[in-house]
Design a protein around this motif. Sequence first.
Motif, PDB file in Angstrom:
ATOM      1  N   MET A   1       0.849  -1.185   0.000  1.00 15.74           N
ATOM      2  CA  MET A   1       0.000   0.000   0.000  1.00 15.74           C
ATOM      3  C   MET A   1       0.886   1.237   0.000  1.00 15.74           C
ATOM      4  SD  MET A   1      -3.033   1.157   2.668  1.00 15.74           S
ATOM      5  CE  MET A   1      -4.455   0.490   1.820  1.00 15.74           C
ATOM      6  N   SER A   2       0.548   2.174  -0.878  1.00 12.76           N
ATOM      7  CA  SER A   2       1.286   3.440  -0.945  1.00 12.76           C
ATOM      8  C   SER A   2       0.431   4.560  -0.376  1.00 12.76           C
ATOM      9  CB  SER A   2       1.656   3.767  -2.394  1.00 12.76           C
ATOM     10  OG  SER A   2       0.493   3.896  -3.195  1.00 12.76           O
ATOM     11  N   ARG A   3       1.087   5.699  -0.081  1.00 12.31           N
ATOM     12  CA  ARG A   3       0.354   6.890   0.338  1.00 12.31           C
ATOM     13  C   ARG A   3       0.901   8.111  -0.396  1.00 12.31           C
ATOM     14  NH1 ARG A   3      -0.034   9.490   6.375  1.00 12.31           N
ATOM     15  NH2 ARG A   3       1.851  10.563   5.629  1.00 12.31           N
ATOM     16  N   ILE A   4       0.002   8.889  -0.975  1.00 13.82           N
ATOM     17  CA  ILE A   4       0.330  10.128  -1.670  1.00 13.82           C
ATOM     18  C   ILE A   4      -0.415  11.265  -0.979  1.00 13.82           C
ATOM     19  CG2 ILE A   4       0.191  11.372  -3.880  1.00 13.82           C
ATOM     20  CD1 ILE A   4       0.057   8.656  -5.281  1.00 13.82           C
ATOM     21  N   HIS A   5       0.218  12.412  -0.835  1.00 12.48           N
ATOM     22  CA  HIS A   5      -0.475  13.595  -0.318  1.00 12.48           C
ATOM     23  C   HIS A   5      -0.766  14.532  -1.482  1.00 12.48           C
ATOM     24  CE1 HIS A   5      -0.823  17.612   1.718  1.00 12.48           C
ATOM     25  NE2 HIS A   5      -1.697  16.875   2.379  1.00 12.48           N
ATOM     26  N   ILE A   6      -2.015  14.999  -1.588  1.00 10.39           N
ATOM     27  CA  ILE A   6      -2.413  15.909  -2.661  1.00 10.39           C
ATOM     28  C   ILE A   6      -3.096  17.139  -2.068  1.00 10.39           C
ATOM     29  CG2 ILE A   6      -2.631  14.118  -4.431  1.00 10.39           C
ATOM     30  CD1 ILE A   6      -5.631  14.047  -3.865  1.00 10.39           C
ATOM     31  N   ASP A   7      -3.010  18.265  -2.799  1.00 12.06           N
ATOM     32  CA  ASP A   7      -3.600  19.511  -2.298  1.00 12.06           C
ATOM     33  C   ASP A   7      -3.779  20.486  -3.459  1.00 12.06           C
ATOM     34  OD1 ASP A   7      -4.634  21.372  -0.535  1.00 12.06           O
ATOM     35  OD2 ASP A   7      -2.917  21.302   0.833  1.00 12.06           O
ATOM     36  N   TYR A   8      -4.506  21.568  -3.188  1.00 12.28           N
ATOM     37  CA  TYR A   8      -4.697  22.689  -4.108  1.00 12.28           C
ATOM     38  C   TYR A   8      -5.318  22.247  -5.437  1.00 12.28           C
ATOM     39  CZ  TYR A   8      -1.675  24.814  -0.638  1.00 12.28           C
ATOM     40  OH  TYR A   8      -1.138  25.240   0.556  1.00 12.28           O
ATOM     41  N   LEU A   9      -6.582  21.865  -5.342  1.00 15.48           N
ATOM     42  CA  LEU A   9      -7.332  21.436  -6.514  1.00 15.48           C
ATOM     43  C   LEU A   9      -7.866  22.632  -7.289  1.00 15.48           C
ATOM     44  CD1 LEU A   9      -8.799  19.134  -8.134  1.00 15.48           C
ATOM     45  CD2 LEU A   9     -10.720  19.462  -6.535  1.00 15.48           C
ATOM     46  N   ASP A  10      -7.657  22.634  -8.616  1.00 10.17           N
ATOM     47  CA  ASP A  10      -8.363  23.565  -9.483  1.00 10.17           C
ATOM     48  C   ASP A  10      -8.904  22.766 -10.662  1.00 10.17           C
ATOM     49  OD1 ASP A  10      -6.308  23.239 -11.364  1.00 10.17           O
ATOM     50  OD2 ASP A  10      -5.318  25.115 -10.807  1.00 10.17           O
ATOM     51  N   ASP A  11      -9.429  23.443 -11.692  1.00 14.87           N
ATOM     52  CA  ASP A  11     -10.071  22.733 -12.791  1.00 14.87           C
ATOM     53  C   ASP A  11      -9.117  21.813 -13.540  1.00 14.87           C
ATOM     54  OD1 ASP A  11     -12.483  23.864 -12.235  1.00 14.87           O
ATOM     55  OD2 ASP A  11     -12.352  25.434 -13.758  1.00 14.87           O
ATOM     56  N   SER A  12      -7.815  22.090 -13.441  1.00 16.50           N
ATOM     57  CA  SER A  12      -6.844  21.258 -14.144  1.00 16.50           C
ATOM     58  C   SER A  12      -6.341  20.097 -13.285  1.00 16.50           C
ATOM     59  CB  SER A  12      -5.658  22.100 -14.610  1.00 16.50           C
ATOM     60  OG  SER A  12      -4.943  22.625 -13.497  1.00 16.50           O
ATOM     61  N   GLY A  13      -6.707  20.076 -12.011  1.00 15.08           N
ATOM     62  CA  GLY A  13      -6.297  18.979 -11.152  1.00 15.08           C
ATOM     63  C   GLY A  13      -5.620  19.449  -9.886  1.00 15.08           C
ATOM     64  N   TYR A  14      -5.047  18.509  -9.144  1.00 18.26           N
ATOM     65  CA  TYR A  14      -4.341  18.821  -7.904  1.00 18.26           C
ATOM     66  C   TYR A  14      -2.974  19.400  -8.251  1.00 18.26           C
ATOM     67  CZ  TYR A  14      -7.979  16.117  -5.601  1.00 18.26           C
ATOM     68  OH  TYR A  14      -9.194  15.664  -5.153  1.00 18.26           O
ATOM     69  N   GLN A  15      -2.662  20.539  -7.662  1.00 21.27           N
ATOM     70  CA  GLN A  15      -1.421  21.237  -7.993  1.00 21.27           C
ATOM     71  C   GLN A  15      -0.241  20.767  -7.149  1.00 21.27           C
ATOM     72  OE1 GLN A  15      -1.504  23.349 -10.770  1.00 21.27           O
ATOM     73  NE2 GLN A  15      -3.461  22.243 -10.755  1.00 21.27           N
ATOM     74  N   THR A  16      -0.512  20.163  -6.013  1.00 18.98           N
ATOM     75  CA  THR A  16       0.543  19.601  -5.169  1.00 18.98           C
ATOM     76  C   THR A  16       0.361  18.095  -5.085  1.00 18.98           C
ATOM     77  OG1 THR A  16       0.726  21.611  -3.845  1.00 18.98           O
ATOM     78  CG2 THR A  16       1.588  19.585  -2.877  1.00 18.98           C
ATOM     79  N   ILE A  17       1.370  17.342  -5.480  1.00 19.47           N
ATOM     80  CA  ILE A  17       1.347  15.875  -5.426  1.00 19.47           C
ATOM     81  C   ILE A  17       2.649  15.429  -4.775  1.00 19.47           C
ATOM     82  CG2 ILE A  17       1.179  13.732  -6.728  1.00 19.47           C
ATOM     83  CD1 ILE A  17      -0.095  15.374  -9.006  1.00 19.47           C
ATOM     84  N   GLU A  18       2.544  14.851  -3.593  1.00 21.23           N
ATOM     85  CA  GLU A  18       3.726  14.454  -2.827  1.00 21.23           C
ATOM     86  C   GLU A  18       3.635  12.972  -2.452  1.00 21.23           C
ATOM     87  OE1 GLU A  18       4.422  18.721  -0.527  1.00 21.23           O
ATOM     88  OE2 GLU A  18       3.189  17.162   0.407  1.00 21.23           O
ATOM     89  N   PRO A  19       4.268  12.070  -3.227  1.00 17.72           N
ATOM     90  CA  PRO A  19       4.278  10.652  -2.862  1.00 17.72           C
ATOM     91  C   PRO A  19       5.061  10.431  -1.577  1.00 17.72           C
ATOM     92  CG  PRO A  19       4.850  10.972  -5.174  1.00 17.72           C
ATOM     93  CD  PRO A  19       4.940  12.315  -4.507  1.00 17.72           C
ATOM     94  N   GLY A  20       4.406   9.923  -0.560  1.00 16.62           N
ATOM     95  CA  GLY A  20       5.058   9.756   0.732  1.00 16.62           C
ATOM     96  C   GLY A  20       5.833   8.467   0.872  1.00 16.62           C
ATOM     97  N   GLY A  21       5.351   7.390   0.209  1.00 16.94           N
ATOM     98  CA  GLY A  21       6.055   6.124   0.313  1.00 16.94           C
ATOM     99  C   GLY A  21       5.128   4.942   0.452  1.00 16.94           C
ATOM    100  N   MET A  22       5.729   3.799   0.741  1.00 14.92           N
ATOM    101  CA  MET A  22       5.015   2.527   0.889  1.00 14.92           C
ATOM    102  C   MET A  22       4.886   2.188   2.372  1.00 14.92           C
ATOM    103  SD  MET A  22       4.533   1.800  -2.337  1.00 14.92           S
ATOM    104  CE  MET A  22       3.891   0.121  -2.215  1.00 14.92           C
ATOM    105  N   LEU A  23       3.715   1.694   2.766  1.00 11.35           N
ATOM    106  CA  LEU A  23       3.472   1.354   4.165  1.00 11.35           C
ATOM    107  C   LEU A  23       4.273   0.117   4.579  1.00 11.35           C
ATOM    108  CD1 LEU A  23       1.067   3.331   3.655  1.00 11.35           C
ATOM    109  CD2 LEU A  23      -0.254   1.895   5.233  1.00 11.35           C
ATOM    110  N   ASP A  24       4.599   0.064   5.846  1.00  8.25           N
ATOM    111  CA  ASP A  24       5.327  -1.063   6.429  1.00  8.25           C
ATOM    112  C   ASP A  24       4.325  -1.965   7.142  1.00  8.25           C
ATOM    113  OD1 ASP A  24       6.975  -2.832   7.719  1.00  8.25           O
ATOM    114  OD2 ASP A  24       7.879  -1.347   9.064  1.00  8.25           O
ATOM    115  N   PHE A  25       4.102  -3.176   6.599  1.00 10.86           N
ATOM    116  CA  PHE A  25       3.140  -4.123   7.169  1.00 10.86           C
ATOM    117  C   PHE A  25       3.815  -5.198   8.014  1.00 10.86           C
ATOM    118  CE2 PHE A  25       0.506  -2.590   3.580  1.00 10.86           C
ATOM    119  CZ  PHE A  25      -0.687  -2.338   4.246  1.00 10.86           C
ATOM    120  N   SER A  26       5.067  -4.995   8.377  1.00 14.78           N
ATOM    121  CA  SER A  26       5.804  -6.067   9.061  1.00 14.78           C
ATOM    122  C   SER A  26       5.202  -6.413  10.422  1.00 14.78           C
ATOM    123  CB  SER A  26       7.275  -5.681   9.221  1.00 14.78           C
ATOM    124  OG  SER A  26       7.419  -4.484   9.973  1.00 14.78           O
TER     125      SER A  26
END
Length: 609
Positions: free
Chosen positions: A207-232
Motif C-alpha cells: 500500500m502506498s500513500r500520496i499527499h495531494i492539495d490545491y485542486l483547481d479545474d486542471s487537477g491537484y497542484q501539489t502531489i507528494e508521494p510519501g512512500g510505501m506502508l510497512d506491514f511487518s
Amino acid sequence: MKLKALHILIAAATVGLTACGDGSDGAQGKVGIDGQDGSAGADGQDGKDSKGKTLTRLATAPIGAEFTGMFLNTDGTFFLNVQHPNSANDIVDNTGKIFNKGTVGVIVGADFNNLGKITELAAPITESDKEVVLSAVGQYQILSQQNDGDGINGTVLADGTTMGDIIAADGTTKIKNSNDPDFNGVISDGDTGFFVYTNWEDRPGGMSRIHIDYLDDSGYQTIEPGGMLDFSNVNGTWVNCFGTVSPWGTPLTSEELYVDNTAQWFDDTHSNFPGQQAVAQYLGYPTDGSGQWSNPYDYGYIVEIGTDNTATAANVANVKMKKHFVMGRFSHENAVVMPDQKTVFLSDDGTGVVLFKFIADTAGDLSKGALYAAKITQTAGVKDPAEASFAIEWIMVGQGDNATLAGIIREYDGTLAEAKHISDTQINAWAEAKTNTDINADGTVATAPFSDDRVAFLESRKAAVALGATGEFRKMEGININYGLANSWWNTGAADGTQAYMYLAMSSFDATMADDSGDIQLDGTHGKCGVVYRMILSKDTNGNIDATTMIPAIVGGPYNGDRSTNKCNINNISNPDNIVVLNDGRVLIGEDTGNHENNMVWVFDDPAI
C-alpha cells in the motif's frame, strides 16, 4: 440533468357529433366559446433521458488494463486507477503520459457529487483512443505510476522506495515492483488536502500513500508521494484488493485469499505456491521450505489502516494498522461499514463463495463481534438472471474478538513439512457439535475438537457452509452504499427508503450459480458477463442495519462466444467489479473483464430509484 414533465394546457372546444341511425346528418352546431384555462397540475416525477436510457458509458481504460480504485471524494473528484495495462502501449495522451504501467489517477474538472446528466462516451475505435484513458466528463490526471518517485520516473519516494515497491519485513530487501494498483482510500489531511492510500494487489501485498492539495479545474497542484506502508507488524499482507473508508476515517483494505483450501498453502505443486514463497521471502524464511514457513492463518482478513489516529501521520512510517481476524478469513473483496457503525457487509471473491455480515459489539470498534453468513432462497421456478431474486437468512457462524484469535493463530506457526492447519475433519466435527447434527451422515454427532470458535474465523467459508449457509456465489466483487444517503435514512429518516440501497457486483454468474444443484440455479447462458444486485437496507429485530433480499438490478450480456473480442455486448456491462454509489443514487460500475477490448466505467441510472 433529468427533464421535468412538460405541462401542456389544451383549450376545450365543443364539437358537433354525427347522428347514428338511418336519418341524414343534421347541420353542425355553432362552436362554443373557449372556457377559462385550468390551473397547471403538479410536476411529475423526473424521467430518465429522452430515450429512457439507464446505462451510460463514462470512461474507457487503456488496452490490457482494468479500472480499479474507484472512489468518490468529498471534493467531487473521482479516483480511478489503471491496473496492469499492456506494456506495449506507446500512445502519448494529452498530458504527455503513456499508459504502459500501473497508474494511480483521478478524474478532475467535473463535480461527481453533483454530476447531472452526461453525454455518453463512445467506445474506442482507433488504436490511439484504445491506449489511453478516455472520460465523458472532466479529464484524467495521473498522480503517480509504477516505479515513480516524486513525479520523475525512477527517483525515490520520501521513504526511499519507488511507487509499487514491495519491501520485505527487514525494511531493505526489495521483493518486487508491482504493476497492480487497486483500492484508493482518500481521507482528509485535516486542512485543504488529502492523503490517498492505494493498494498494490500482489503477493505479498502493498500500500502506498500520496499527499495531494490545491485542486483547481486542471487537477491537484501539489502531489507528494510519501512512500510505501510497512506491514511487518502484521506479518505482511496478501493480495490487497478493493476496499472502503470507515465512517471514522480509516481505510479498510481487503486481503483476497486465493488459497481456497488451507492445505494448499503447503503444497509446492500448487499454482499459487510461488505466492507463498514470496511471503516466506518477505518474512526472511528459506523459500525452499527448509526452515520456518509462513502461517496461513496470518492472511485473508480485513486490515484497518491508520488505527490509533495515525492515518494522517506526517510520516508514512508512523501509520499503524490492525488485522481484524474476527471479521473472518476468506477471499475478501470488499467490506463496507453501515451508518450504525456496527454492521459490516463483506464480499467473498472466487467460485463457490459466501456472502458475509459482521456485527460489532461496539459502534466504531471492529475488534470484537459476531460473524454471519447468508443462506439464500431463490425465487421459485425462475432461472432467468434478470428476474430471479434471492431472499437472505443470516446464520451466525461465530462470536469472538481479535485478541483471542491472535493467540490461537500462533498455535499454527511451524515448518512447511509440519503443515499445521485445521483439517476438514475438524471443521465437520466443530459444526456437528455446534448444531448437534450428524452432518456427514456417519451415524454419530462428533465431539467438538476445540474449546473455542476458531473454525468460524480461521476457516470461515467452510464453517459457514457446514452450518447451512450458501456457498455457491461466483466471482463476488464490490459491495457498496452511498454513505450520505444511507446515513440520512438511518439517522434522520430524511431520505426515502428506496434510496437506502446497497449494490453488489457478481462478475460472473456461471459455474456454481448456474448448475442444477443447491440454493442458486440460474440460467448461465450469458453468465460470463455478470450481474449487479440491488439490496435494500432495513432494520433487524435487534436494531442493527440489515439486508434480507438481493434483486437483479442490471444483467450483462448477451455473451457471444464466437467473437475474438468484445464477447459481451459492447453497450452493456461485462464482469462488473468496483461499485460506487453517487449522491443521487446512480451507480458507477467498473469492469474487470477480458470480454471487452477496453474495460469501462458505466453510470447506471437504476429504474428502481
